[in-house]
Every structure is written in structure tokens, then in C-alpha cells.
Design an enzyme around this catalytic site. Structure first.
Site, mmCIF file in Angstrom:
data_model
loop_
_atom_site.group_PDB
_atom_site.id
_atom_site.type_symbol
_atom_site.label_atom_id
_atom_site.label_comp_id
_atom_site.label_asym_id
_atom_site.label_seq_id
_atom_site.Cartn_x
_atom_site.Cartn_y
_atom_site.Cartn_z
ATOM 1 N N SER A 134 9.306 -2.183 -2.348
ATOM 2 C CA SER A 134 8.179 -2.767 -3.087
ATOM 3 C C SER A 134 8.634 -3.829 -4.075
ATOM 4 O O SER A 134 9.745 -3.778 -4.599
ATOM 5 C CB SER A 134 7.425 -1.680 -3.852
ATOM 6 O OG SER A 134 6.414 -2.297 -4.622
ATOM 7 N N LYS A 189 5.946 5.067 -0.152
ATOM 8 C CA LYS A 189 5.538 3.652 -0.306
ATOM 9 C C LYS A 189 4.041 3.486 -0.026
ATOM 10 O O LYS A 189 3.349 2.713 -0.701
ATOM 11 C CB LYS A 189 6.375 2.759 0.629
ATOM 12 C CG LYS A 189 5.946 1.286 0.650
ATOM 13 C CD LYS A 189 6.114 0.636 -0.713
ATOM 14 C CE LYS A 189 5.862 -0.851 -0.825
ATOM 15 N NZ LYS A 189 4.876 -1.515 -0.082
ATOM 16 N N HIS A 192 2.275 4.598 -3.035
ATOM 17 C CA HIS A 192 2.453 3.514 -4.020
ATOM 18 C C HIS A 192 1.385 2.444 -3.806
ATOM 19 O O HIS A 192 0.733 1.988 -4.745
ATOM 20 C CB HIS A 192 3.863 2.919 -3.870
ATOM 21 C CG HIS A 192 4.061 1.601 -4.565
ATOM 22 N ND1 HIS A 192 3.561 0.413 -4.069
ATOM 23 C CD2 HIS A 192 4.689 1.275 -5.723
ATOM 24 C CE1 HIS A 192 3.863 -0.574 -4.880
ATOM 25 N NE2 HIS A 192 4.558 -0.086 -5.888
ATOM 26 N N ASN A 193 1.197 2.067 -2.563
ATOM 27 C CA ASN A 193 0.220 1.019 -2.270
ATOM 28 C C ASN A 193 -1.217 1.471 -2.537
ATOM 29 O O ASN A 193 -2.043 0.689 -2.984
ATOM 30 C CB ASN A 193 0.365 0.538 -0.820
ATOM 31 C CG ASN A 193 1.550 -0.396 -0.658
ATOM 32 O OD1 ASN A 193 2.476 -0.351 -1.457
ATOM 33 N ND2 ASN A 193 1.533 -1.237 0.357
ATOM 34 N N GLU A 196 -1.618 1.106 -6.028
ATOM 35 C CA GLU A 196 -1.708 -0.358 -6.260
ATOM 36 C C GLU A 196 -3.153 -0.858 -6.023
ATOM 37 O O GLU A 196 -3.695 -1.615 -6.829
ATOM 38 C CB GLU A 196 -0.721 -1.044 -5.304
ATOM 39 C CG GLU A 196 -0.779 -2.561 -5.258
ATOM 40 C CD GLU A 196 0.139 -3.118 -4.154
ATOM 41 O OE1 GLU A 196 1.341 -2.815 -4.164
ATOM 42 O OE2 GLU A 196 -0.369 -3.854 -3.283
HETATM 43 C C1 6PG Z 1 4.596 -4.169 -2.497
HETATM 44 C C2 6PG Z 1 3.225 -4.454 -1.996
HETATM 45 C C3 6PG Z 1 3.253 -5.102 -0.661
HETATM 46 C C4 6PG Z 1 1.882 -5.647 -0.300
HETATM 47 C C5 6PG Z 1 1.096 -4.627 0.460
HETATM 48 C C6 6PG Z 1 -0.378 -4.616 0.202
HETATM 49 O O1 6PG Z 1 4.783 -3.033 -2.883
HETATM 50 O O2 6PG Z 1 5.428 -5.057 -2.524
HETATM 51 O O3 6PG Z 1 2.497 -3.271 -1.900
HETATM 52 O O4 6PG Z 1 3.781 -4.184 0.215
HETATM 53 O O5 6PG Z 1 1.237 -6.139 -1.387
HETATM 54 O O6 6PG Z 1 1.352 -4.904 1.780
HETATM 55 O O7 6PG Z 1 -0.992 -5.514 0.984
HETATM 56 P P1 6PG Z 1 -2.531 -5.547 1.314
HETATM 57 O O8 6PG Z 1 -3.244 -5.714 0.020
HETATM 58 O O9 6PG Z 1 -2.629 -6.782 2.162
HETATM 59 O O10 6PG Z 1 -2.889 -4.330 2.059
#
Ligand code: 6PG
Length: 463
Positions: A134, A189, A192-193, A196
Site C-alpha cells: 500500500s 490489504k 485496508h482498502n 480506505e
Molecule cells: C493503496 C491503495 C491502492 C488503490 C486501490 C483502491 O493501498 O495503495 O489502496 O491499492 O488506491 O486499488 O482503488 P479503487 O478506489 O480504484 O478501488
């Protein structure tokens, strides 16, 4: 004889080329491979030209030459888009590789696919690690946060390299660690997303509430204050930079962007997996729903209703608290999924260690994450920490006030609502689920637990 290189990277897209430059800068000898198709014919040439000062760098468009440029047993990181293309690459690699060669999938693959891929490679005596990386392009270039799953001996083999290229936390410790068995790197991960997605949406909802009254520079000021106090985070700082970007004295870049949010799948997987683990990860789910809802501008235009707004009564103190406690709830929900998964999969993951490697390098790095990492050292259930719990409790009224302000002004605040409803639900001893159980028993004879006798029974409902 030509010297053989220590590491290989397949895929020189944004992440692959940034990670490769990071590796080169750390004086690790590297071979890179990129496919030779219509749009990518110059990729290798351009990369080699840009990095010609690194004498140990070798570039290839031929897979078997690339493989033969690597020291045995080989260590190969693949950084290509997720999905079937990885299976195809693995299929191409198998006949070229030798026993004990190691493939590390550094992309955003679905963890169950990683488990299947390890199985296939095992049959061919090839080693495999799943590795969540990430930090976006900047992180990959200057130090990402790295989550690794798979066989520990393979982790130990690759760690000396990853140690060098990863971000460092406040104590200068590497933001790279072993998660557990195969799939755990990509699982963590993925979560994590999911977090995010929630964090991004909470910022966006805060922005839309503030934008009812304030100009962009005023919102920036508010965000800057927030960033200097309780909510210091990479995503907030990024948003501040975005909101400052202007095309001309009157035009903001953000206003030229079509308001249809996209996603690549990790948020969806995280949402589904949370539900699979019987969790109520409502903030990440609602943030994905908000993206989905946004993604059909034409429909929204067709059904657009002009509404009048009610009188605005703003209290920035409440908005600040509402934002902060919704973040706490989002983090709690995400971390809870990993807490459940680690038991189910028998992963020996230390949750505070996961939060620690998320304190730098990654997209959700923040001051809150540093605090969470400390709390998790004592108890892996964040809500058991009275300081954490009470800070949410103290902000409850602010969240309610902020939500009411937004709703009265016709804002769709999916993630703030999700955070609020979650909080109210998990802090209310009595729920209405007895009536759900009665309905299930009424039409399906599913039975319910009698509170007094603690036994499962059916009731002879009058129909
Ligand atoms: C990271 C990010 C990266 C990317 C994701 C989300 O941790 O570096 O999460 O992996 O931003 O792929 O992408 P989307 O918003 O396009 O689903």
C-alpha cells in the site's frame, strides 16, 4: 559471464516502475520485465534510459531471458492488474522456473485466488507469497507498507529486500511484516482498502456538509485545523491539496471532474468478506454504496428534484467530533473483520503489528492509526479500551447534530448515517430482533430462544 540479479519485477505499470526505482535506489540488483504489446513497446526502453545510472539494472521483453537473468533460487515480484491475467502469467512462468523459485504477487489480488495459486504452484514445486503493498505510486517509490502472507520461510527469504524498501514507522521500524498463512497478506490489504473507502467517504461527506455554507478556502482552513489536531492523516492532507488546486482564479480542478466514483474491486471484496465473517462493517459498505449510487450521473440527472434547504445552524465543533468518531467506528469495524478472520484461518497475526505497519507508507496512515496500534497491544478488541469507547460516546451527540444538519439540507450522508446507526445499535442492550425471530417462527417455523427458559422453541401462532 554476465552477473545475475537478486530480484525480478514483472510489470512496469505505475506501481511496478515506482517499486523498481525504490529497489534500485536501495542498491538491490534488479531485472525488470514488461510485456511487448501495442501500447507498451517502449516501456522497458524508457525505464532503462531513465535509470541508466544503475549498472545492475537489466530490462527484458522476453520472459525466458528475464528468468535467466536472475540468481537461483529466483525471487520474482509480479505487479500486474489483478484477475485472470495473473493466472495466465503464472501459467507462462511455470515451465521456465526451477524448484524453489519464488513468485510474490504484489498486486491487489483476491485472497482466495492467492490460496488457489499457491496450490497450483506447490504442485510444480514453486514457492509463492501473497503480498499487499500500500501507498500508491509515492509509497511504492519512497517506502510502502507491506503485508505478507504465505510460508514463513519464504517470508524470511524475501524480508531482507523488503526491509530496505518499506516505509519506516516513528521508531524507525520497517512497515513490513508477516501476516500469517497463504492469503493473509492480500486479506489484510483488502481490509485496508475497505477502511480506505470508508475514510475517503467520511471526508467527502464532511466536505459536502461544510460546503453548504463555506467556500473551498474556508473548508481547507477547517481541514487544516483538523489535520493539526485530532485527525492528522494522509487522506485528509491529500484532500486539502486537491481543494487548493486551481485552473484559473475562479476555477477549481475538482469542479471539472465528473462526479461518478469508480472502484477496482477491493472495497467490494472487503465489504462482502466482512459480511461473510458475520460482521456489520457498515461504514465501508455504505461508502461503496455511495460510489455505486454516484456512478450513474444520467439517472441522477433524470430524477433530479430541486429542494429547498432549511436554516443552517452550523457548529464546527460538532462536525469535527462527528468526523473523528465516525473514523473511529470505521477503523473498529475493519479491524474487527481481521480479528475474526485470524481465528478462523488460524493466522498468527498480531493486530497491533498490523496497525503499526499502517502508521506509515500506506494510504490510511494517520495519527489515529498510531493510537490504535498502541491500544491493540493491550486488547485486540478496540472497544474494550475505555478511552477509545468513551471518546466515541462523548461525540455521539455531535454526530447526531451533524447528521441532522445534513439530512435537513438534503444531503445523502451514507457513511455518517452508517457510523451513527452502528454505534447506537451496538450500545443498546435491547433490540427489536425478538420481533424478527417471531416473524421467522410465524412463517417458517424456525424457532426462537425463550428468554426465561433459555431453550429453543416454536410457538403455535394463530394464522
Ligand atoms: C493503496 C491503495 C491502492 C488503490 C486501490 C483502491 O493501498 O495503495 O489502496 O491499492 O488506491 O486499488 O482503488 P479503487 O478506489 O480504484 O478501488
Amino acid at each position: 559471464m554476465n552477473k545475475l540479479n537478486s530480484l525480478g519485477i514483472i510489470g512496469l505499470g505505475k506501481m511496478g516502475s515506482a517499486l523498481s526505482e525504490n529497489i534500485l535506489n536501495n542498491e538491490i540488483s534488479l531485472s525488470v520485465f514488461n510485456r511487448y504489446n501495442a501500447n507498451e513497446k517502449m516501456v522497458i526502453k524508457n525505464f532503462i534510459n531513465k535509470n541508466k545510472k544503475f549498472k545492475y539494472l537489466k530490462g527484458f521483453q522476453n520472459l525466458s531471458q528475464f528468468i535467466n537473468s536472475l540468481k537461483k533460487p529466483r525471487n520474482i515480484i509480479i505487479l500486474i492488474p489483478t484477475g485472470k491475467i495473473i493466472d495466465k502469467l503464472i501459467k507462462d512462468l511455470i515451465p521456465l522456473l526451477d524448484k524453489n523459485d519464488l513468485i510474490i504477487d504484489g498486486g491487489n489480488s483476491f485472497y482466495k485466488d492467492s490460496i488457489k495459486r499457491e496450490n497450483l504452484l506447490k504442485k510444480n514445486e514453486i514457492e509463492f507469497l501473497d503480498c499487499g503493498i500500500s501507498g500508491g505510486k509515492e509509497g511504492a517509490r519512497y517506502g510502502p507498507s507491506i503485508m505478507i502472507g504465505g510460508n514463513k520461510k519464504n517470508f524470511k527469504r524475501i524480508y531482507p529486500f523488503f526491509k530496505k524498501i518499506s516505509a519506516k514507522d516513528l521508531q524507525k521500524k520497517e512497515c513490513c511484516t508477516y501476516m500469517g498463512g497463504i492469503g493473509s497478506g492480500h486479506f489484510v490489504k483488502m481490509i485496508h482498502n475497505g477502511i480506505e473507502y470508508g475514510e475517503m467517504q467520511l471526508i467527502v461527506e464532511t466536505f459536502s456538509i461544510l460546503n453548504l455554507k463555506y467556500s473551498y478556502p474556508e473548508i481547507v482552513k477547517f481541514f487544516e485545523k483538523l489535520n493539526d489536531s485530532v485527525d492528522n492523516s494522509f487522506l485528509l492532507r491529500s484532500t486539502i491539496s486537491i481543494l487548493k488546486e486551481k485552473k484559473s482564479s475562479k476555477e477549481y480542478v475538482v469542479d471539472e471532474i465528473l462526479d461518478e466514483a469508480e472502484s477496482k474491486g477491493t472495497g467490494l471484496w472487503a465489504s462482502i468478506e466482512g459480511l461473510n465473517f458475520n460482521q456489520s462493517n457498515s461504514v465501508m459498505i455504505s461508502s461503496l454504496m455511495a460510489r455505486n449510487l454516484s456512478s450513474n450521473k444520467l439517472l441522477r440527472k433524470k430524477y433530479n428534484i430541486k429542494r429547498s434547504s432549511s436554516k443552517l445552524k452550523f457548529d464546527l465543533k460538532h462536525i469535527k467530533k462527528a468526523f473523528y468518531i465516525s473514523k473511529c467506528i470505521n477503523h473498529y469495524q475493519g479491524i474487527e473483520i481481521i480479528r475474526k478472520a485470524k481465528v478462523d484461518f488460524n493466522w498468527n497475526i498480531d493486530l497491533s503489528e498490523i496497525a503499526r505497519i499502517w502508521t506509515n507508507g500506506c494510504i490510511i496512515k494517520s495519527k489515529l492509526m498510531i493510537e490504535i496500534s498502541e491500544i491493540l497491544k493491550k486488547d485486540e478488541n478496540l472497544m474494550n479500551n475505555s478511552k477509545f469507547f468513551n471518546s466515541i460516546k462523548r461525540g455521539e451527540d455531535s454526530l447526531k447534530t451533524t447528521l441532522t444538519l445534513g439530512i435537513n439540507n438534503n444531503l445523502a450522508l451514507l457513511s455518517f448515517s452508517a457510523a451513527f446507526n452502528y454505534w447506537i445499535a451496538i450500545t443498546s442492550e435491547n433490540s427489536n430482533a425478538n420481533l424478527i425471530q417471531a416473524q421467522r417462527d410465524f412463517f417458517g417455523n424456525h424457532g426462537y430462544k425463550n428468554k426465561k427458559t433459555n431453550t429453543i422453541m416454536n410457538y403455535p401462532w394463530k394464522k
